[in-house]
Write an enzyme that holds these catalytic residues in place. Sequence first.
Site, PDB file in Angstrom:
ATOM      1  N   ARG A 164       0.862  -1.178   0.000  1.00 17.52           N
ATOM      2  CA  ARG A 164       0.000   0.000   0.000  1.00 17.52           C
ATOM      3  C   ARG A 164       0.902   1.232   0.000  1.00 17.52           C
ATOM      4  O   ARG A 164       2.029   1.197   0.474  1.00 17.52           O
ATOM      5  CB  ARG A 164      -0.901   0.017   1.232  1.00 17.52           C
ATOM      6  CG  ARG A 164      -1.809  -1.209   1.379  1.00 17.52           C
ATOM      7  CD  ARG A 164      -2.578  -1.160   2.690  1.00 17.52           C
ATOM      8  NE  ARG A 164      -3.476  -2.294   2.859  1.00 17.52           N
ATOM      9  CZ  ARG A 164      -3.141  -3.436   3.446  1.00 17.52           C
ATOM     10  NH1 ARG A 164      -1.909  -3.593   3.927  1.00 17.52           N
ATOM     11  NH2 ARG A 164      -4.022  -4.412   3.569  1.00 17.52           N
ATOM     12  N   LYS A 188      -2.090  -2.751   8.124  1.00 14.62           N
ATOM     13  CA  LYS A 188      -3.176  -2.263   8.969  1.00 14.62           C
ATOM     14  C   LYS A 188      -3.067  -2.867  10.363  1.00 14.62           C
ATOM     15  O   LYS A 188      -2.760  -4.043  10.520  1.00 14.62           O
ATOM     16  CB  LYS A 188      -4.523  -2.608   8.330  1.00 14.62           C
ATOM     17  CG  LYS A 188      -4.763  -1.891   6.997  1.00 14.62           C
ATOM     18  CD  LYS A 188      -6.110  -2.239   6.414  1.00 14.62           C
ATOM     19  CE  LYS A 188      -6.350  -1.484   5.111  1.00 14.62           C
ATOM     20  NZ  LYS A 188      -7.665  -1.820   4.502  1.00 14.62           N
ATOM     21  N   HIS A 260      -3.043   2.086  -5.627  1.00 14.03           N
ATOM     22  CA  HIS A 260      -3.767   0.824  -5.468  1.00 14.03           C
ATOM     23  C   HIS A 260      -3.864   0.080  -6.791  1.00 14.03           C
ATOM     24  O   HIS A 260      -4.014  -1.144  -6.807  1.00 14.03           O
ATOM     25  CB  HIS A 260      -5.156   1.090  -4.892  1.00 14.03           C
ATOM     26  CG  HIS A 260      -5.485   0.188  -3.747  1.00 14.03           C
ATOM     27  ND1 HIS A 260      -4.762   0.172  -2.568  1.00 14.03           N
ATOM     28  CD2 HIS A 260      -6.448  -0.751  -3.602  1.00 14.03           C
ATOM     29  CE1 HIS A 260      -5.276  -0.720  -1.745  1.00 14.03           C
ATOM     30  NE2 HIS A 260      -6.289  -1.307  -2.352  1.00 14.03           N
ATOM     31  N   ARG A 263      -1.013  -2.129  -6.835  1.00 13.84           N
ATOM     32  CA  ARG A 263      -1.262  -3.246  -5.905  1.00 13.84           C
ATOM     33  C   ARG A 263      -2.179  -4.276  -6.559  1.00 13.84           C
ATOM     34  O   ARG A 263      -1.949  -5.490  -6.464  1.00 13.84           O
ATOM     35  CB  ARG A 263      -1.868  -2.695  -4.626  1.00 13.84           C
ATOM     36  CG  ARG A 263      -2.149  -3.723  -3.528  1.00 13.84           C
ATOM     37  CD  ARG A 263      -2.487  -2.969  -2.245  1.00 13.84           C
ATOM     38  NE  ARG A 263      -3.197  -3.777  -1.269  1.00 13.84           N
ATOM     39  CZ  ARG A 263      -2.612  -4.556  -0.359  1.00 13.84           C
ATOM     40  NH1 ARG A 263      -1.281  -4.650  -0.331  1.00 13.84           N
ATOM     41  NH2 ARG A 263      -3.324  -5.240   0.511  1.00 13.84           N
ATOM     42  N   HIS A 286      -3.555  -9.494   3.620  1.00 13.34           N
ATOM     43  CA  HIS A 286      -4.991  -9.595   3.882  1.00 13.34           C
ATOM     44  C   HIS A 286      -5.236 -10.522   5.072  1.00 13.34           C
ATOM     45  O   HIS A 286      -4.640 -11.602   5.160  1.00 13.34           O
ATOM     46  CB  HIS A 286      -5.728 -10.155   2.658  1.00 13.34           C
ATOM     47  CG  HIS A 286      -5.854  -9.184   1.547  1.00 13.34           C
ATOM     48  ND1 HIS A 286      -6.087  -9.569   0.239  1.00 13.34           N
ATOM     49  CD2 HIS A 286      -5.786  -7.832   1.517  1.00 13.34           C
ATOM     50  CE1 HIS A 286      -6.161  -8.492  -0.524  1.00 13.34           C
ATOM     51  NE2 HIS A 286      -5.982  -7.428   0.228  1.00 13.34           N
ATOM     52  N   TYR A 295      -9.553 -11.144  -6.597  1.00 15.77           N
ATOM     53  CA  TYR A 295      -8.612 -11.066  -7.709  1.00 15.77           C
ATOM     54  C   TYR A 295      -8.725 -12.277  -8.620  1.00 15.77           C
ATOM     55  O   TYR A 295      -8.384 -12.197  -9.800  1.00 15.77           O
ATOM     56  CB  TYR A 295      -7.182 -10.948  -7.185  1.00 15.77           C
ATOM     57  CG  TYR A 295      -6.921  -9.661  -6.458  1.00 15.77           C
ATOM     58  CD1 TYR A 295      -6.685  -8.481  -7.151  1.00 15.77           C
ATOM     59  CD2 TYR A 295      -6.933  -9.609  -5.070  1.00 15.77           C
ATOM     60  CE1 TYR A 295      -6.456  -7.290  -6.479  1.00 15.77           C
ATOM     61  CE2 TYR A 295      -6.709  -8.431  -4.391  1.00 15.77           C
ATOM     62  CZ  TYR A 295      -6.464  -7.278  -5.099  1.00 15.77           C
ATOM     63  OH  TYR A 295      -6.244  -6.099  -4.441  1.00 15.77           O
TER      64      TYR A 295
END
Length: 316
Positions: A164, A188, A260, A263, A286, A295
């Site tokens: 990111r 995150k 993004h 990404r 994730h 994806y």
Amino acid sequence: MSTVEGARVSETLTHATRAYLDHLAVERGLAPNTLAAYRRDLGRYLAFLDGLGHRNPADVTAADVAAYAGALRTGDDHGPALAESSAARGVVAVRGLHKFWLREGRVERDAAGEIAPPAPPLRLPKAVPLDRVEALLAAAGAADPPFGLRDRALLELLYGTGARISEAVGLDIDDVDLTARTVVLSGKGGKQRVVPVGSYAAEAVGAYLGRGRSDLVGNGRGGPALFLNARGGRLSRQSGWTVLGSAAKRAQLTEPMSPHTLRHSFATHLLDGGADVRVVQELLGHASVTTTQVYTLVTIDRLREVYAASHPRALD
């Protein structure tokens, strides 16, 4: 009877709805255009309730609200069928109205509390073909030094690791090990992951550290940050976006580009190349493989191409 945006309804319902619109305007401070959209949405809702013979907020049941939500998607006597996004906005307006009525003591229960807005359509990530990614990366390196070295390193690292933009600009020098060709990304919730760095990204970062970063450090007081701005401080997320936008413009790319996008392209190109979805999950950071599986839907276009070109019974 009275009218709200053309809907002829009882005075009680009209007054109760106008009180909510006043609340949105005065206490919530909604913009005029947003407020106008709420007024139109609720006008249609009041017309629907009037068609059912309702005269008071307390007359409305959960079944009524559910029927209205369905009517927004199919169309009825009070308006045409709406796209999912517009129908969702209409349901949100109705949910807010009923919640307000409950808080104001006009009803004893929230008839819309369990009515969810229509789910938005699945938006598949947009991956950029490899040749355009390569054009973007080359254009980044064409900027004047030392910024060309920095910009090429930043974009190579974004595409080469799936980071990111916040993770990339948050890197310190010690987070990158060019000998082992790995980088420690802080995602995150502060969760860290170690991601391999490909040869192109490693070469670009090495060139920036060897010939570009020292010039930028000289403009400030230095620090541990890997990517520096013109004043020698840490590059910001917004500046990272600017770097990408400038490179895309220089490369004359027409598709929308964002950090993004790189990404998305990283993940899609890995899956196209045969990578396992759980490996891609770990690389992207994730928490759930469900997030990564979106994806796999992108690659169906590639699967169709291979199928059409290879299977003897694929042609019409």
